[in-house]
Design a protein around this motif. Structure first.
Motif, mmCIF file in Angstrom:
data_model
loop_
_atom_site.group_PDB
_atom_site.id
_atom_site.type_symbol
_atom_site.label_atom_id
_atom_site.label_comp_id
_atom_site.label_asym_id
_atom_site.label_seq_id
_atom_site.Cartn_x
_atom_site.Cartn_y
_atom_site.Cartn_z
ATOM 1 N N GLY A 251 0.660 -1.215 -0.058
ATOM 2 C CA GLY A 251 -0.051 -0.109 -0.087
ATOM 3 C C GLY A 251 1.006 1.316 0.086
ATOM 4 N N ALA A 252 0.402 2.431 -0.435
ATOM 5 C CA ALA A 252 1.005 3.512 -0.440
ATOM 6 C C ALA A 252 1.104 4.455 0.840
ATOM 7 C CB ALA A 252 0.171 4.588 -1.446
ATOM 8 N N ASP A 253 2.460 5.021 0.945
ATOM 9 C CA ASP A 253 2.393 5.660 2.261
ATOM 10 C C ASP A 253 1.529 6.904 2.592
ATOM 11 O OD1 ASP A 253 5.122 4.530 2.753
ATOM 12 O OD2 ASP A 253 5.970 5.724 1.141
ATOM 13 N N VAL A 254 1.044 7.398 1.468
ATOM 14 C CA VAL A 254 0.047 8.551 1.518
ATOM 15 C C VAL A 254 -1.020 8.234 0.491
ATOM 16 C CG1 VAL A 254 -0.591 11.015 1.459
ATOM 17 C CG2 VAL A 254 1.712 10.144 2.541
ATOM 18 N N VAL A 255 -2.150 8.261 1.019
ATOM 19 C CA VAL A 255 -3.274 8.022 -0.031
ATOM 20 C C VAL A 255 -4.241 9.330 0.024
ATOM 21 C CG1 VAL A 255 -5.231 6.661 -1.012
ATOM 22 C CG2 VAL A 255 -3.215 5.652 0.148
ATOM 23 N N ILE A 256 -4.412 9.905 -0.877
ATOM 24 C CA ILE A 256 -5.291 11.291 -0.910
ATOM 25 C C ILE A 256 -6.457 11.150 -1.929
ATOM 26 C CG2 ILE A 256 -5.140 13.767 -1.752
ATOM 27 C CD1 ILE A 256 -2.109 13.547 -1.615
ATOM 28 N N GLU A 257 -7.646 11.110 -1.155
ATOM 29 C CA GLU A 257 -8.998 11.063 -1.624
ATOM 30 C C GLU A 257 -9.279 12.194 -1.933
ATOM 31 O OE1 GLU A 257 -13.412 10.233 -2.001
ATOM 32 O OE2 GLU A 257 -12.204 11.930 -0.993
ATOM 33 N N ALA A 258 -9.732 12.476 -3.239
ATOM 34 C CA ALA A 258 -10.027 13.646 -3.879
ATOM 35 C C ALA A 258 -11.377 13.710 -4.535
ATOM 36 C CB ALA A 258 -8.867 14.205 -4.865
ATOM 37 N N VAL A 259 -12.144 12.597 -4.164
ATOM 38 C CA VAL A 259 -13.275 12.580 -4.681
ATOM 39 C C VAL A 259 -14.578 13.014 -3.628
ATOM 40 C CG1 VAL A 259 -15.283 11.161 -5.933
ATOM 41 C CG2 VAL A 259 -12.668 10.688 -5.941
ATOM 42 N N GLY A 260 -14.469 12.628 -2.507
ATOM 43 C CA GLY A 260 -15.436 13.237 -1.367
ATOM 44 C C GLY A 260 -16.658 12.153 -1.428
ATOM 45 N N ARG A 261 -16.382 10.864 -1.466
ATOM 46 C CA ARG A 261 -17.420 9.651 -1.494
ATOM 47 C C ARG A 261 -17.052 8.720 -0.354
ATOM 48 N NH1 ARG A 261 -21.516 10.053 -4.581
ATOM 49 N NH2 ARG A 261 -22.224 7.916 -4.087
ATOM 50 N N PRO A 262 -17.901 8.049 0.198
ATOM 51 C CA PRO A 262 -17.812 6.854 1.150
ATOM 52 C C PRO A 262 -16.709 5.835 0.823
ATOM 53 C CG PRO A 262 -19.973 7.921 1.564
ATOM 54 C CD PRO A 262 -19.523 8.522 0.228
ATOM 55 N N GLU A 263 -17.403 5.584 -0.668
ATOM 56 C CA GLU A 263 -16.699 4.310 -0.957
ATOM 57 C C GLU A 263 -15.310 4.575 -1.595
ATOM 58 O OE1 GLU A 263 -19.645 5.912 -4.247
ATOM 59 O OE2 GLU A 263 -19.585 5.808 -2.276
ATOM 60 N N THR A 264 -14.850 5.536 -1.906
ATOM 61 C CA THR A 264 -13.504 6.041 -2.345
ATOM 62 C C THR A 264 -12.732 6.296 -1.097
ATOM 63 O OG1 THR A 264 -14.327 8.356 -2.925
ATOM 64 C CG2 THR A 264 -13.948 6.837 -4.981
ATOM 65 N N TRP A 265 -13.332 6.888 -0.059
ATOM 66 C CA TRP A 265 -12.545 6.795 1.043
ATOM 67 C C TRP A 265 -12.278 5.700 1.761
ATOM 68 C CZ3 TRP A 265 -12.470 5.721 6.296
ATOM 69 C CH2 TRP A 265 -12.198 6.502 7.191
ATOM 70 N N GLU A 266 -13.183 4.630 1.662
ATOM 71 C CA GLU A 266 -12.880 3.380 2.249
ATOM 72 C C GLU A 266 -11.811 2.862 1.186
ATOM 73 O OE1 GLU A 266 -14.809 -0.938 3.018
ATOM 74 O OE2 GLU A 266 -16.305 0.675 2.231
ATOM 75 N N GLN A 267 -11.641 2.935 -0.064
ATOM 76 C CA GLN A 267 -10.582 2.558 -1.122
ATOM 77 C C GLN A 267 -9.339 3.216 -0.426
ATOM 78 O OE1 GLN A 267 -11.865 3.485 -4.695
ATOM 79 N NE2 GLN A 267 -13.301 1.895 -5.020
ATOM 80 N N ALA A 268 -9.415 4.410 -0.267
ATOM 81 C CA ALA A 268 -8.281 5.116 0.541
ATOM 82 C C ALA A 268 -7.600 4.544 1.812
ATOM 83 C CB ALA A 268 -8.170 6.506 0.602
#
Length: 365
Positions: A251-268
């Motif tokens: 996994g990445a050291d830093v994951v930036i979620e730039a969508v603003g949705r629960p499912e993409t935040w969970e992916q991050a």
């Protein structure tokens, strides 16, 4: 008082209108700025759709650069002729965040106290609500002097004005909130204007591997142009698995979620390495909730879960530095300017933005 033209959203969901607006002379602590360029941001569309609040009519526009035309009493570090980028985080200097030396978290930011008003028609004299306290789809706008950050006047207004919101949010999500350092691995989920800026910020900070994730190949291509070393098409690949595969299974050291949705935040959350950092910079709607993630996973994976508001920036610190990097050719802000348009083309620009055709349309005045 001056009468100028500006773009107003008069009611929820209605097309915006170009109307006459009265701009008062600056009062104490205020300035009038002649706007030279202003980007069309998703936040402006949120205002038009009633997604921020219902304080219609709104004077839209906030990613702007221009020249100070006049200042009011009690303004000491700003003068007519100064080239400035407008910001919506004018820090107070004396709240509890400012007192502890963290003014980028200021809890008492402020705007102009006087109102700009509609000039004509049955609503003449009605106060306008300026987007993010700025309102810059207008020939001249009234702001608090603290919302003006002086930068090198050699810079192109259409490019550096974008630091006023989305581009700064993405750059800051990587460089300030995420603390990206040389050699780190970074994944960015969502490659619109903010996500692409997070890619650019990660590259500027020296990240070793930058993974861009999106559903739209056009956006992934833009991310590659701004420094992404790898891309993931989320239509055909599971983002979590793909990010792990590209980072040795960790996994990445830093994951930036730039969508603003629960499912993409969970992916991050699951795409970061142990003790890694998740940064939420995409703006959710009020009805969205954090996904049902087992608390043991939050505990067991360690690290940090952060939100980034305006990239945790301090305009007086960050804007001049980033403009200098732009002038040195080290930060390609021009790449974010997809097209230059007139003041009466904002409504059509919203459509192009929703269809993913542009990173930013920029109004030139």
């Amino acid at each position: 008082m001056q009468r100028v033209r500006g773009v107003v959203a008069s009611r929820k969901g209605a097309p915006v209108e170009l109307v006459e607006i009265d701009v008062p002379d600056p009062g104490p602590g205020e300035a009038v700025v002649r706007v030279q360029a202003c980007g069309v941001c998703h936040t402006d569309l949120h205002y038009r759709e009633g997604g921020i609040n219902d304080d219609f009519p709104f004077l839209l526009g906030h990613e702007a650069a221009g020249v100070v035309e006049s200042v009011g009493p009690e303004v000491h570090d700003l003068a007519p002729g100064d080239f400035v980028i407008l910001n919506w985080r004018a820090v107070c200097g004396h709240c509890r965040a400012c007192d502890r030396g963290e003014p980028w978290y200021c809890f008492a930011t402020f705007n102009a106290t006087q109102n700009m008003t509609l000039a004509d028609g049955p609503d003449a004299g009605r106060a306008l609500s300026p987007a993010l306290g700025i309102g810059a789809f207008i020939e001249k706008t009234l702001v608090a002097a603290g919302q003006c950050t002086k930068v090198d006047p050699r810079a192109r207004p259409a490019a550096v004005g974008l630091l006023g919101c989305g581009v700064m949010a993405g750059l800051g999500a990587a460089m300030n909130t995420g603390g990206v350092r040389r050699g780190m691995s970074v994944a960015v989920i969502g490659c619109g204007g903010v996500g692409c800026a997070a890619v650019a910020g990660s590259a500027l900070a020296g990240a070793g591997r930058i993974i861009a994730v999106d559903l739209d190949e056009r956006k992934l291509a833009r991310a590659r142009g701004l420094g992404a070393t790898h891309t993931v098409d989320a239509k055909v690949n599971d983002p979590v698995e793909a990010i792990r595969d590209l980072t040795g299974g960790h996994g990445a050291d830093v994951v930036i979620e730039a969508v603003g949705r629960p499912e993409t935040w969970e992916q991050a959350f699951y795409a970061r390495d142990l003790a890694g950092t998740v940064v939420l910079v995409g703006v959710p709607t009020p009805d969205m909730r954090i996904p049902d993630i087992p608390l043991i996973d939050v505990f067991g994976r360690g690290g940090s879960l952060k939100s980034s508001w305006y990239g945790d920036c301090l305009p007086s610190r960050d804007f001049p530095m980033l403009v200098d990097l732009y002038l040195q050719g080290r930060l390609d802000l021009d790449a974010f300017v997809s097209e230059e348009i007139a003041l009466d083309d904002v409504e059509a620009a919203f459509t192009r933005m929703q269809q993913g055709e542009v990173l930013r349309s920029v109004v030139l005045l």
